[in-house]
Write an enzyme that holds these catalytic residues in place. Structure first.
Site, short mmCIF file in Angstrom:
data_model
loop_
_atom_site.label_atom_id
_atom_site.label_comp_id
_atom_site.label_asym_id
_atom_site.label_seq_id
_atom_site.Cartn_x
_atom_site.Cartn_y
_atom_site.Cartn_z
CD GLU A 105 4.23 -7.45 -15.00
OE1 GLU A 105 3.97 -7.26 -13.82
OE2 GLU A 105 5.39 -7.40 -15.47
CE LYS B 193 7.30 -6.70 -17.56
NZ LYS B 193 8.38 -7.10 -16.74
CB CYS C 204 -0.87 0.03 1.25
SG CYS C 204 -1.87 -1.45 1.42
CE LYS D 241 8.32 -0.76 -10.14
NZ LYS D 241 8.52 -1.49 -11.40
CG ASN E 109 2.84 -1.18 3.01
OD1 ASN E 109 2.25 -2.13 2.50
ND2 ASN E 109 4.09 -0.87 2.69
N GLY E 110 1.31 -3.52 4.96
CA GLY E 110 1.87 -4.77 5.48
C GLY E 110 0.81 -5.59 6.19
CD GLU F 270 10.78 -9.54 -17.69
OE1 GLU F 270 10.57 -10.38 -16.80
OE2 GLU F 270 10.45 -8.35 -17.59
CG HIS G 184 10.96 -33.45 -24.00
ND1 HIS G 184 11.35 -34.73 -24.33
CD2 HIS G 184 12.04 -32.66 -24.28
CE1 HIS G 184 12.59 -34.74 -24.76
NE2 HIS G 184 13.04 -33.48 -24.75
CD1 TRP H 103 -2.41 -4.67 -4.76
CD2 TRP H 103 -1.78 -5.91 -3.01
NE1 TRP H 103 -2.21 -5.95 -5.21
CE2 TRP H 103 -1.82 -6.74 -4.16
CE3 TRP H 103 -1.41 -6.48 -1.79
CZ2 TRP H 103 -1.50 -8.10 -4.12
CZ3 TRP H 103 -1.09 -7.83 -1.75
CH2 TRP H 103 -1.14 -8.62 -2.91
NE ARG I 181 4.28 1.55 -1.49
CZ ARG I 181 5.45 0.96 -1.33
NH1 ARG I 181 6.44 1.26 -2.10
NH2 ARG I 181 5.63 0.07 -0.37
C1 AGP Z 1 7.75 -7.30 -12.89
O1 AGP Z 1 7.20 -6.68 -13.99
C2 AGP Z 1 6.93 -7.43 -11.71
N1 AGP Z 1 6.18 -6.30 -11.42
C3 AGP Z 1 7.49 -8.23 -10.55
O2 AGP Z 1 7.69 -9.52 -11.04
C4 AGP Z 1 8.78 -7.75 -9.83
O3 AGP Z 1 9.88 -7.89 -10.67
C5 AGP Z 1 8.95 -8.59 -8.55
O4 AGP Z 1 7.86 -8.35 -7.70
C6 AGP Z 1 10.25 -8.33 -7.83
O5 AGP Z 1 10.36 -6.99 -7.45
P1 AGP Z 1 11.74 -6.39 -6.96
O6 AGP Z 1 12.68 -6.45 -8.10
O7 AGP Z 1 11.42 -5.00 -6.53
O8 AGP Z 1 12.22 -7.25 -5.82
#
Ligand code: AGP
Length: 616
Positions: free
Chosen positions: A489, A486, A2, A611, A100-101, A482, A505, A74, A27
């Site tokens: 997400e 992308k 958050c 994020k 937050n948490g 990756e 396989h 969040w 966030r």
């Molecule tokens: C990537 O696009 C993501 N948003 C996510 O996988 C991110 O890389 C992951 O949460 C790790 O975050 P960090 O690099 O801040 O530890």
């Protein structure tokens, strides 16, 4: 997960808090709220949904006052409704908390507080904090907070204000990030740096178990037993403009385009063609320490984990160390056997990912040496490491990581070359070539970006498909992972990354005329091994083609066999095998971006994500 923002000072707190929340919205964006104190009266506005809903509410029901705090959520405990939106109040509505948490023991605490007569109105764990502080409140907010903290377990950060002990914001860090900014007569509390950059670059990163009392007179800092500490402010060099969109439609697009500059900044001053060396003087390891490492373990999550897998290929091949890669979220559930002389490398853009920092603490307790690669100065990961290598990507606001990823790859390349020099695994000529390729890299990245229109066009034909496969071999395999991440997400399209050789396989059964298969087929024309890998990928492409799959390939410009075998082709100007991932990922970022735009998705704030993942 958050965003928290607090302000105290002479100005109207509402626009300042709303501005702070705006820059923290990445966030979490399930619901939002604000609490303002005016003449010992506390007023709260909250609503579900994004911050713009709160803006609309404030336009209809304005509030003003002397200071206050806000929150963008969040959801973890309790649905994203208005009732569950922060800030949360105690029974009398005199104390409010933005959090937050997670409070892990909130259920037993809640039961006990209910037995003692407290009235709860939400499903959240946060409300427990307000009632606990109320229970211990005896005129001093910080004393009540310190007492409440002795009963709370978990990883969290919160800010609290009280109408009965006004003119202060109390801020607590117990595992989740929280920073304090201070200028003459004003104080700011925030979950992340960009939120306070418009006001100050002098930042105090709260440490674990620290409590800050923020007032117009400055900052007082305490440990969790109430013992005063001296605040140590750090100067942040990020420019506030860097955290704005700068004419781009989305932060993500801006960050994709910033990559050539970001890579230049990352490597700047860290190698020399005159001496043919990498010099990582900013990393606190002596050459003897570097030389002592015979093994490496790399831990990370998400996109950073993909960088870790690519790093394994680099360090193994270039420096001949044995390298293992782990998901940080899985590491604590294993009982790993660690050979002596192992270097642990943690990779985290935010430096605050709970899974990564937990694993890091576990490793620190074994006494192993830790290098962390991060983008955020002063973040949690830097405090649990023996040495830090900053990526220097500048603030990354889009939830989907882009420039942080490519700069992580550049850092890993530098580490691999540095180790290889010290271990004598590369000849002088090979080292020179490796460094020259690095110098030329940003320009090659720019060329891909200049031709981005072609990828936008391509997305027209592809964005409606329900599933995608991303295939590659060797160091290109993590880039396939990756690319798939992308696309998932950003556009909510199901996508999988797979080693191309594994298709036969099992996954070959998925191929039909509705399945786009993205191949990473670039190679280093000067390397026979790289060319051999390419030939195998070309065979895989033909296998998919003969089963009617739709071929999208990223490969060397003018590579006719590849162009003829592909339905869609994205050219790049090649480099060596270990830097190719930095080039290849750019078209995949753009493809995901344009598919998501066409599908009307929320680019910078995809659903259900945040994020900075500060919960396990
Ligand atoms: C990537 O696009 C993501 N948003 C996510 O996988 C991110 O890389 C992951 O949460 C790790 O975050 P960090 O690099 O801040 O530890």
């Amino acid at each position: 997960m958050c965003g928290i923002f607090g302000y105290i000072g002479p100005r109207d707190p509402v626009p300042i808090i709303m501005g702070g929340l705006k820059s923290l919205e990445y966030r979490g964006y399930d619901s939002a709220g604000i609490a303002i104190i005016q003449d010992q009266n506390l007023q709260v506005r909250r609503c579900s949904g994004k911050l713009k809903n709160l803006e609309e509410l404030l336009a209809k029901q304005p509030i003003t006052g002397q200071f206050g705090l806000g929150h963008t959520r969040w959801a973890t405990h309790g649905r994203p409704t208005e009732e569950n939106a922060h800030p949360h109040r105690d029974c009398k509505g005199r104390i409010v908390v933005a959090h937050n948490g997670i409070i892990e023991n909130y259920l037993p605490l809640k039961r006990k507080l209910i037995e003692e007569g407290h009235k709860f109105t939400t499903e959240t764990d946060t409300e427990v904090i307000a009632h606990l502080i109320e229970k211990h409140f005896d005129g001093s907010l910080e004393q009540a907070v310190l007492k409440a903290l002795t009963q709370m377990k978990g990883l969290f950060a919160f800010t609290v204000v009280s109408a009965d002990d006004p003119q202060k914001i109390v801020a607590v860090r117990e595992g989740a990030p929280l920073i304090v900014g201070s200028v003459e007569g004003e104080g700011f509390v925030a979950s992340d740096i960009p939120a306070v950059l418009p006001y100050t670059r002098s930042i105090l990163f709260l440490d674990e178990h620290e409590v800050a009392v923020v007032s117009r007179d400055g900052i007082r800092l305490f440990d969790s037993s109430g013992k005063p500490r001296t605040p140590k402010f750090q100067h942040i060099t990020w420019d506030p403009i860097m955290a704005e969109k700068g004419g781009y439609k989305h932060f993500m697009l801006k960050e994709i385009y910033e990559q050539p500059t970001a890579i230049s900044n990352t490597v700047l001053g860290r190698f020399s063609l005159d001496t043919n060396t990498v010099h990582l003087e900013d990393v606190a390891f002596s050459n003897d320490e570097w030389k002592s490492f015979r093994n490496a373990r790399i831990l990370a999550c998400g996109t950073s984990w993909h960088a870790a897998v690519a790093g394994k290929y680099m360090i193994e091949s270039l420096a001949r160390l044995s390298v293992e890669v782990d998901y940080a979220s899985e590491y604590r559930y294993r009982n790993p056997v660690i050979p002596p002389d192992t270097l642990f490398i943690f990779i985290t853009q935010s430096g605050e990912t709970a899974d990564t920092v937990f694993a890091q603490r576990q490793v620190r307790d074994t006494g192993s040496k830790i290098l962390t690669i991060t983008n955020v100065v002063g973040s949690m990961t830097t405090r649990v490491a023996d040495a830090v290598l900053y990526t220097r990507a500048g603030p990354e606001i889009g939830v989907a990581s882009t420039k942080a990823f490519t700069t992580q790859l550049a850092c890993l390349y530098l580490v691999a070359l540095h180790l290889s020099k010290l271990h004598g695994t590369l000849s002088e000529a090979e080292m020179r070539k490796a460094l020259t390729d690095l110098v030329e890299l940003p320009h090659k990245m720019e060329i891909i970006l200049e031709n981005a229109k072609h990828i936008e066009e391509m997305s027209k034909a592809l964005f409606r498909h329900r599933d995608f496969l991303f295939l590659a071999r060797g160091i290109h395999f993590p880039i396939a992972l990756e690319g798939a991440l992308k696309l998932k997400e950003l556009s909510y399209i199901h996508a999988e990354g797979y080693p191309a050789g594994e298709m036969k396989h099992g996954p070959n059964a998925l191929i039909d005329e509705n399945l786009p298969v993205v191949f990473l087929a670039a190679y280093d024309p000067e390397s026979p091994d790289s060319h051999q890998r390419y030939e195998k990928v070309l065979n895989n492409i033909r296998e998919v083609k003969s089963r009617d799959g739709i071929i999208v390939s990223v490969g060397n410009e003018n590579e006719n066999d590849l162009i003829e075998s592909s339905d869609h082709f994205i050219p790049l100007s090649p480099t060596n095998e270990y830097l190719l991932p930095i080039l290849e990922v750019i078209p995949l970022q753009l493809l995901a971006y344009h598919c998501a735009v066409r599908r009307g998705c929320d680019i910078d704030q995809p659903r259900n994500l945040a994020k900075s993942v500060t919960v396990e």
